[in-house]
Design a protein around this motif. Structure first.
Motif, PDB file in Angstrom:
ATOM      1  N   ALA A   1       0.829  -1.206   0.000  1.00 59.53           N
ATOM      2  CA  ALA A   1       0.000   0.000   0.000  1.00 59.53           C
ATOM      3  C   ALA A   1       0.861   1.251   0.000  1.00 59.53           C
ATOM      4  N   GLY A   2       1.980   1.237   0.756  1.00 61.08           N
ATOM      5  CA  GLY A   2       2.881   2.388   0.780  1.00 61.08           C
ATOM      6  C   GLY A   2       3.530   2.638  -0.571  1.00 61.08           C
TER       7      GLY A   2
ATOM      8  N   ALA B   1       1.504   6.837  -6.727  1.00 60.04           N
ATOM      9  CA  ALA B   1       0.406   7.747  -7.067  1.00 60.04           C
ATOM     10  C   ALA B   1       0.791   9.196  -6.768  1.00 60.04           C
ATOM     11  N   LEU B   2       1.495   9.422  -5.664  1.00 60.42           N
ATOM     12  CA  LEU B   2       1.927  10.773  -5.313  1.00 60.42           C
ATOM     13  C   LEU B   2       2.926  11.312  -6.326  1.00 60.42           C
ATOM     14  N   ILE B   3       3.855  10.474  -6.786  1.00 57.15           N
ATOM     15  CA  ILE B   3       4.834  10.893  -7.795  1.00 57.15           C
ATOM     16  C   ILE B   3       4.140  11.251  -9.100  1.00 57.15           C
ATOM     17  N   ARG B   4       3.158  10.439  -9.498  1.00 58.17           N
ATOM     18  CA  ARG B   4       2.432  10.737 -10.742  1.00 58.17           C
ATOM     19  C   ARG B   4       1.686  12.057 -10.646  1.00 58.17           C
ATOM     20  N   ARG B   5       1.083  12.315  -9.486  1.00 60.19           N
ATOM     21  CA  ARG B   5       0.353  13.569  -9.311  1.00 60.19           C
ATOM     22  C   ARG B   5       1.293  14.770  -9.389  1.00 60.19           C
TER      23      ARG B   5
END
Length: 232
Positions: free
Chosen positions: A213-214, A220-224
């Motif tokens: 999950a981490g 997901a944070l990097i893509r954003r």
């Protein structure tokens, strides 16, 4: 909408009740009850020789029955998969047990996929409800085979609904099975290895699920951030 949900909910409880009644009814048969008592005593015995003697007496029927149990559990989850895994590891050891659990998991995933593809969303809605079906379907549509891999790598989650939804959503079978096989491989090894200790098994499942999950959250944070920089 409410009227449509009510029959579905009633049918779901009817199916689960019928499955439970069938299991209880079979268990009440004298021969079956005597076999289950003997099996429980042998599989929980502290003497490995007792367990081994019981397993050897089953012959080829033992692994086939366990594999069939994994397939049935994936299609109609009555008995938790962890219970079957613990029984298999206890009866056949880490190596044979791993092969039985892994093969049963793959065959169960394939059975769930084709059942979902054949009967579609009606069956999924009946078994788990509309809200769960929508959530899993949205997750599948968004993440595809990466979502299947992610769910498989998080043992605290159940992949049974994912199998059905992947079939109903017409995901390609080969990528689905490859993602299932890749995700189930390390998880099966971990669960079989730790199945003798309930505490160790729980911590292992939680830690692996948290790591996956981490990593997913980090990606997901990097893509954003990259998307935000691109827009900037």
């Amino acid at each position: 909408m409410t009227a449509a949900r009510q029959p579905s909910r009633s049918l779901r409880w009817l199916i689960l009740g019928a499955a439970l009644a069938l299991v209880i009814g079979v268990g009440l048969l004298p021969d079956v009850r005597a076999f289950l008592v003997t099996a429980f005593a042998a599989l929980t015995s502290r003497d490995p020789a007792v367990t081994r003697a019981f397993v050897d007496g089953l012959g080829w029927a033992g692994p086939l029955a366990l594999i069939a149990g994994f397939v049935l559990q994936a299609v109609l989850p009555v008995l938790p998969a962890l219970v079957l895994t613990a029984v298999t590891a206890r009866a056949y050891g880490p190596y044979e047990g791993f092969l039985i659990v892994y093969l049963g998991t793959l065959l169960g995933a394939a059975a769930g996929y084709w059942l979902g593809r054949a009967l579609g969303n009606a069956l999924i809605r009946t078994l788990v409800g509309e809200r769960t079906r929508l959530k899993v379907h949205e997750f599948t549509e968004r993440h595809g085979t990466q979502g299947v891999l992610m769910i498989r790598l998080m043992p605290i989650l159940s992949a049974d609904v994912m199998n059905l939804v992947a079939g109903a959503a017409r995901m390609k079978f080969r990528p689905f099975m490859l993602a299932t096989a890749a995700g189930a491989l390390p998880v099966t090894a971990l669960v079989v290895w730790l199945s003798e200790s309930g505490e160790r098994l729980l911590w292992g499942m939680v830690i692996l699920s948290a790591v996956v999950a981490g990593v997913a959250a980090g990606r997901a944070l990097i893509r954003r951030r990259r998307a935000a920089r691109g827009l900037g």
